[in-house]
Write an enzyme that holds these catalytic residues in place. Sequence first.
Site, PDB file in Angstrom:
ATOM      1  N   LYS A   1       3.294  -8.513   5.546  1.00  0.00           N
ATOM      2  CA  LYS A   1       2.883  -7.554   4.526  1.00  0.00           C
ATOM      3  C   LYS A   1       3.747  -6.309   4.671  1.00  0.00           C
ATOM      4  O   LYS A   1       3.685  -5.606   5.677  1.00  0.00           O
ATOM      5  CB  LYS A   1       1.411  -7.202   4.691  1.00  0.00           C
TER       6      LYS A   1
ATOM      7  N   ARG B   1      -4.018   0.788  -5.358  1.00  0.00           N
ATOM      8  CA  ARG B   1      -4.660   1.957  -4.748  1.00  0.00           C
ATOM      9  C   ARG B   1      -5.241   2.884  -5.810  1.00  0.00           C
ATOM     10  O   ARG B   1      -6.312   3.458  -5.617  1.00  0.00           O
ATOM     11  CB  ARG B   1      -3.653   2.723  -3.879  1.00  0.00           C
TER      12      ARG B   1
ATOM     13  N   LYS C   1       1.574   4.055   5.180  1.00  0.00           N
ATOM     14  CA  LYS C   1       1.181   2.923   6.021  1.00  0.00           C
ATOM     15  C   LYS C   1       2.346   2.345   6.816  1.00  0.00           C
ATOM     16  O   LYS C   1       2.303   1.208   7.264  1.00  0.00           O
ATOM     17  CB  LYS C   1       0.512   1.858   5.133  1.00  0.00           C
TER      18      LYS C   1
ATOM     19  N   GLU D   1       6.141 -11.696  13.436  1.00  0.00           N
ATOM     20  CA  GLU D   1       4.742 -11.490  13.037  1.00  0.00           C
ATOM     21  C   GLU D   1       4.079 -12.834  12.737  1.00  0.00           C
ATOM     22  O   GLU D   1       2.967 -13.115  13.175  1.00  0.00           O
ATOM     23  CB  GLU D   1       4.666 -10.641  11.756  1.00  0.00           C
TER      24      GLU D   1
ATOM     25  N   LYS E   1       3.836 -10.767   1.203  1.00  0.00           N
ATOM     26  CA  LYS E   1       3.461  -9.778   0.200  1.00  0.00           C
ATOM     27  C   LYS E   1       4.341  -8.547   0.288  1.00  0.00           C
ATOM     28  O   LYS E   1       4.547  -8.064   1.395  1.00  0.00           O
ATOM     29  CB  LYS E   1       1.995  -9.409   0.499  1.00  0.00           C
TER      30      LYS E   1
ATOM     31  N   TYR F   1      -2.822 -11.778 -10.518  1.00  0.00           N
ATOM     32  CA  TYR F   1      -3.750 -11.270 -11.539  1.00  0.00           C
ATOM     33  C   TYR F   1      -3.625 -12.101 -12.811  1.00  0.00           C
ATOM     34  O   TYR F   1      -4.485 -12.067 -13.673  1.00  0.00           O
ATOM     35  CB  TYR F   1      -3.474  -9.774 -11.775  1.00  0.00           C
TER      36      TYR F   1
HETATM   37  C1  PBG Z   1      -4.892  -3.133   1.774  1.00  0.00           C
HETATM   38  C2  PBG Z   1      -4.548  -3.907   0.572  1.00  0.00           C
HETATM   39  C3  PBG Z   1      -3.550  -3.565  -0.354  1.00  0.00           C
HETATM   40  C4  PBG Z   1      -3.559  -4.532  -1.332  1.00  0.00           C
HETATM   41  C5  PBG Z   1      -4.546  -5.458  -1.004  1.00  0.00           C
HETATM   42  N1  PBG Z   1      -5.139  -5.067   0.187  1.00  0.00           N
HETATM   43  C6  PBG Z   1      -2.617  -2.438  -0.469  1.00  0.00           C
HETATM   44  C7  PBG Z   1      -2.359  -1.527   0.613  1.00  0.00           C
HETATM   45  O1  PBG Z   1      -1.928  -1.952   1.683  1.00  0.00           O
HETATM   46  O2  PBG Z   1      -2.547  -0.327   0.375  1.00  0.00           O
HETATM   47  C8  PBG Z   1      -2.652  -4.509  -2.510  1.00  0.00           C
HETATM   48  C9  PBG Z   1      -2.850  -5.547  -3.508  1.00  0.00           C
HETATM   49  C10 PBG Z   1      -2.027  -5.386  -4.718  1.00  0.00           C
HETATM   50  O3  PBG Z   1      -1.312  -4.383  -4.906  1.00  0.00           O
HETATM   51  O4  PBG Z   1      -2.113  -6.309  -5.547  1.00  0.00           O
HETATM   52  N2  PBG Z   1      -5.687  -3.712   2.691  1.00  0.00           N
END
Ligand code: PBG
Length: 336
Positions: free
Chosen positions: A201, A211, A224, A240, A255, A320
């Site tokens: 990620k 967000r 982050k 990882e 991701k 989505y």
């Molecule tokens: C965080 C989380 C994020 C998404 C899903 N879970 C974003 C982040 O790390 O701030 C993003 C999903 C998306 O943008 O479709 N636990």
Amino acid sequence: MYTGEQFPTTRLRRLRSCAWIRDLVAESSLGVQNLVQPLFCGEAQELEKGWKGFAPFYRKCEDVPKFVEETLLPSGVSAVALFPVIKDEQRDAQGSVGLRSDGLIARTIRALKAQCPGITLIADIALDPFTSHGHDGIVTDGQVDNDGTLEVLAEMACLYAEAGVDIVAPSDMMDGRVRVIRKALDKDGFQNVKILSYAAKYNSAFYSTYRAMLRKMPVDGLCKKTYQLDIRNSREAVREALMDVTEGADFLMVKPGLLCLDILSRLKAETAVPLFSYHVTGEYAMLRTASDEGLIDYHQGLWEALSAMRRAGASGIITYGALDAALFMQEASQRL
Ligand code: PBG
């Protein structure tokens, strides 16, 4: 691999000459079984924040089962990833609302499993929807506290398992969380609950759309980078991934999906676990806004994006556009 083939003896266009041949030689395929629909659930009737394009994927907690039963399942999509939308005033620094057994996600899991037993449910494990600061872990002395967060994540996983979830998906990027979650699940008798680890990620601007849906953007100074991967790296993603597999991950997630096709194909070669790709909010919003402007055909663009993730090695795709893609494929097959 040099085959020595030469024009005009070889004409590659011969294998592209009609739909039947193109389908015959297709090296990958996309079907409803590959698709996971993310759904946001909350207490308000409608999505109050963020881009209006996400309104179709938001439901009041109690209304989720009806949507799944009447709209999603008939399209052929039978897997859902659940995300909570928590009211600003309910968040605190520890994210304690996330551990309530009558919390949004636990309630939604129970209701969905009662009404739609055939559904596969994936629940995100991280603290960010529940914390006032928006970090995925507990913050101590201004730092995201890795080890202090692990037990909380494990507790959340057991809570969702108790409610009936099929797959828990830690998306927090704390070190060692897969092992701690696996151990806690096994201890509580949930040996069959699977772990989908967000192993690769990356820290990404393409999550801003997500967000903004959960809270007012921008969250002051939210960064982050101390736990999510650096977009410039790929060998680190392999480390990882291999660690997560050793710790007991059943699947790995990459991701943002479209930005990281190279990582997906690398993990396909260097691990033996099934892979997921996450077509994230920003990537999806780019396609939708461009199609709203008449610049890209939405369905064709979506199909291409998802097919590219399949080609690169994804078994599952969280998008989505899952419902739309399923309806599009249904319609296309009826046209044949
Ligand atoms: C965080 C989380 C994020 C998404 C899903 N879970 C974003 C982040 O790390 O701030 C993003 C999903 C998306 O943008 O479709 N636990």
